[in-house]
Design an enzyme around this catalytic site. Structure first.
Site, short mmCIF file in Angstrom:
data_model
loop_
_atom_site.label_atom_id
_atom_site.label_comp_id
_atom_site.label_asym_id
_atom_site.label_seq_id
_atom_site.Cartn_x
_atom_site.Cartn_y
_atom_site.Cartn_z
N CYS A 117 -72.44 36.03 -23.35
CA CYS A 117 -72.63 37.05 -22.60
C CYS A 117 -71.40 37.06 -21.59
CB CYS A 117 -73.84 36.88 -21.36
SG CYS A 117 -75.47 37.07 -22.60
N HIS A 257 -73.90 39.54 -14.46
CA HIS A 257 -74.47 39.67 -15.78
C HIS A 257 -76.04 39.95 -15.70
CE1 HIS A 257 -76.10 38.75 -19.72
NE2 HIS A 257 -76.45 37.82 -19.61
N ASN A 287 -81.51 43.08 -20.87
CA ASN A 287 -80.24 42.27 -20.99
C ASN A 287 -79.51 42.69 -22.23
OD1 ASN A 287 -78.31 40.10 -21.50
ND2 ASN A 287 -79.78 38.49 -21.21
N1 ACO Z 1 -96.14 38.10 -21.11
C1 ACO Z 1 -97.24 37.56 -20.55
N2 ACO Z 1 -97.12 36.21 -20.37
C2 ACO Z 1 -95.85 35.50 -20.94
C3 ACO Z 1 -94.72 36.10 -21.30
C4 ACO Z 1 -94.93 37.58 -21.51
N3 ACO Z 1 -94.08 38.18 -21.80
N4 ACO Z 1 -93.85 35.31 -21.78
C5 ACO Z 1 -94.30 34.11 -21.42
N5 ACO Z 1 -95.55 33.99 -20.90
C6 ACO Z 1 -96.56 33.03 -20.38
C7 ACO Z 1 -96.26 31.73 -20.92
O1 ACO Z 1 -96.71 31.60 -22.05
C8 ACO Z 1 -96.86 30.88 -19.82
O2 ACO Z 1 -98.14 30.92 -19.87
P1 ACO Z 1 -99.01 29.28 -19.77
O3 ACO Z 1 -98.80 29.18 -18.17
O4 ACO Z 1 -100.45 29.76 -20.17
O5 ACO Z 1 -98.40 28.33 -20.72
C9 ACO Z 1 -96.46 31.81 -18.76
O6 ACO Z 1 -96.49 32.94 -18.85
C10 ACO Z 1 -95.42 31.28 -17.66
O7 ACO Z 1 -94.28 31.08 -18.78
P2 ACO Z 1 -92.86 30.51 -18.27
O8 ACO Z 1 -91.86 30.32 -19.35
O9 ACO Z 1 -93.11 29.21 -17.52
O10 ACO Z 1 -92.60 31.60 -17.32
P3 ACO Z 1 -91.22 31.77 -16.17
O11 ACO Z 1 -91.51 32.07 -15.14
O12 ACO Z 1 -90.21 30.53 -16.83
O13 ACO Z 1 -90.08 33.07 -17.07
C11 ACO Z 1 -88.42 33.69 -18.44
C12 ACO Z 1 -89.95 33.16 -18.34
C13 ACO Z 1 -88.58 35.21 -17.86
C14 ACO Z 1 -87.97 33.74 -19.86
C15 ACO Z 1 -87.46 32.92 -17.53
O14 ACO Z 1 -87.64 31.46 -17.94
C16 ACO Z 1 -86.21 33.42 -17.70
O15 ACO Z 1 -85.83 34.51 -17.19
N6 ACO Z 1 -85.06 32.74 -18.09
C17 ACO Z 1 -83.67 32.85 -18.25
C18 ACO Z 1 -83.60 33.77 -19.63
C19 ACO Z 1 -82.45 34.56 -19.65
O16 ACO Z 1 -82.00 35.20 -18.63
N7 ACO Z 1 -82.01 34.34 -20.67
C20 ACO Z 1 -80.58 35.06 -21.07
C21 ACO Z 1 -79.40 34.62 -20.40
S1 ACO Z 1 -78.23 34.24 -21.62
C22 ACO Z 1 -78.02 35.71 -22.33
O17 ACO Z 1 -77.99 36.62 -21.89
C23 ACO Z 1 -77.90 35.53 -23.79
#
Ligand code: ACO
Length: 330
Positions: A117, A257, A287
């Site tokens: 990115c 970003h 994103n």
């Molecule tokens: N809808 C509903 N529930 C969901 C979803 C969804 N789309 N996705 C995950 N869940 C659930 C999970 O299964 C989990 O359930 P559980 O507690 O029963 O196990 C719960 O929600 C919490 O999941 P987490 O993974 O702990 O959620 P978190 O708050 O960490 O958010 C996320 C996840 C949004 C992916 C976050 O970690 C994030 O934004 N990370 C950064 C990712 C990013 O920005 N990447 C791109 C940067 S690099 C690039 O651009 C290539």
């Protein structure tokens, strides 16, 4: 070749997103997710997804065409071009070759940049160096990302985050005190597999087994990416500000970003920057990888949010882990 170092800056920008809009409700109809979860955890409401038959090079060419138009620079004035992408049309050749043909830039050199990115900012910095040194007068830097083709549309934790899109900028000579005032580039290869597509390269060529195991899709350690992106994006911003001899208060807009609203809110809090100095485009586009900072810059320029004399910080982080920032004067 020029004898004297000259200032290089952004002369014009362009962007392109595919026509089709996919809402959180559309995704909820296909998988176990919902609008409230996606908006609360990411801030994303819609994303644009490419039509079948549309390629990363098509989006790139359109964004590039618009940037040339806005810069008032003709194709034959461009001496080099780069395409930052993690989703090339083919493993061989470079997407830049295909875009070069589509834009009729047959006289230029062309290459791809694979820097996650941060790719667009890497490209702007390299282009700035070429212009400053006199190696080139005008360089076209494009980013295009079509991650929709590399997502597992049943993996709700990843596929909801991304959208397809492209952005571009023409880099050329600008007056003293404008242009790229400082920059920083970084990589931490220890985390190369925290965002990656396991199959499709030489380590694991595409096979029936790779398809069965879903190794052809992007994998991401969401929490690790979140934590490191906040840390590195803050560090690199501080470095670029220091190198420019500027304070946060001197910056009119912080173009981060556009991965996740919560990452941006953390940065706002940790850096003490008010949210009204940080444009948010991810709610509409998701994103869009390296294109995201360029899309935000293009929007800000077109809406008149950037005025003559303003200084803007660009800052991105992504797969690699790779990050980069730059302070640009307009
Ligand atoms: N809808 C509903 N529930 C969901 C979803 C969804 N789309 N996705 C995950 N869940 C659930 C999970 O299964 C989990 O359930 P559980 O507690 O029963 O196990 C719960 O929600 C919490 O999941 P987490 O993974 O702990 O959620 P978190 O708050 O960490 O958010 C996320 C996840 C949004 C992916 C976050 O970690 C994030 O934004 N990370 C950064 C990712 C990013 O920005 N990447 C791109 C940067 S690099 C690039 O651009 C290539």
């Amino acid at each position: 070749m020029m004898d004297k170092v000259r200032r290089a800056g952004i002369l014009g920008t362009g962007r392109y997103v595919p026509e089709k809009v996919v809402t959180n409700e559309d995704l909820s109809a296909k998988m176990d997710t919902n609008d409230e979860w996606i908006v609360t955890r990411t801030g994303i409401r819609t994303r644009h997804i490419a039509a079948s038959g549309e390629a990363a090079s098509d989006m790139a060419a359109e964004a590039g065409r618009r940037a040339l138009e806005r810069a008032g620079i003709s194709a034959d004035q461009i001496s080099f071009m780069m395409v930052a992408t993690g989703t090339p049309d083919y493993p061989i050749p470079s997407t830049a070759s295909i875009v070069q043909e589509k834009l009729g830039l047959s006289h230029t050199g062309a290459m791809d940049i694979s820097s996650g990115c941060a790719g667009l900012i890497y490209g702007l910095i390299i282009a700035g160096g070429m212009v400053s040194s006199g190696m080139a007068d005008y360089v076209l830097v494009i980013s295009s990302e079509m991650l929709s083709r590399h997502l597992d549309w049943t993996d709700r934790s990843v596929c909801i985050l991304f959208g397809d899109g492209a952005s571009a900028a023409v880099v050329g000579p600008v007056p003293e005190r404008e242009g790229i005032l400082s920059f920083d580039m970084g990589t931490d290869g220890r985390f190369w597999n925290s965002i990656h597509i396991p199959a499709g390269g030489v380590v694991q060529p595409v096979s029936e087994e790779a398809i069965r195991n879903k190794d052809i899709y992007m994998k991401m350690e969401g929490k690790k990416v979140f934590a490191w992106s906040v840390r590195r994006m803050k560090e690199t911003a501080d470095i670029s500000l220091r190198r420019a001899g500027l304070d946060k208060k001197d910056i009119s807009l912080f173009l981060f970003h556009q991965a996740n609203l919560r990452i941006i809110q953390c940065l706002s809090e940790k850096m003490g920057i008010p949210m009204d100095k940080i444009p948010i485009e991810l709610d509409r586009f998701g994103n869009t990888g390296p294109a995201s900072v360029g899309i935000a810059l293009d929007e800000a320029l077109r809406k008149g949010y950037i005025r003559k004399g303003d200084k803007v910080l660009l800052d991105a982080f992504g797969a690699g882990f790779i990050w980069s920032s730059a302070v640009i004067g307009f």
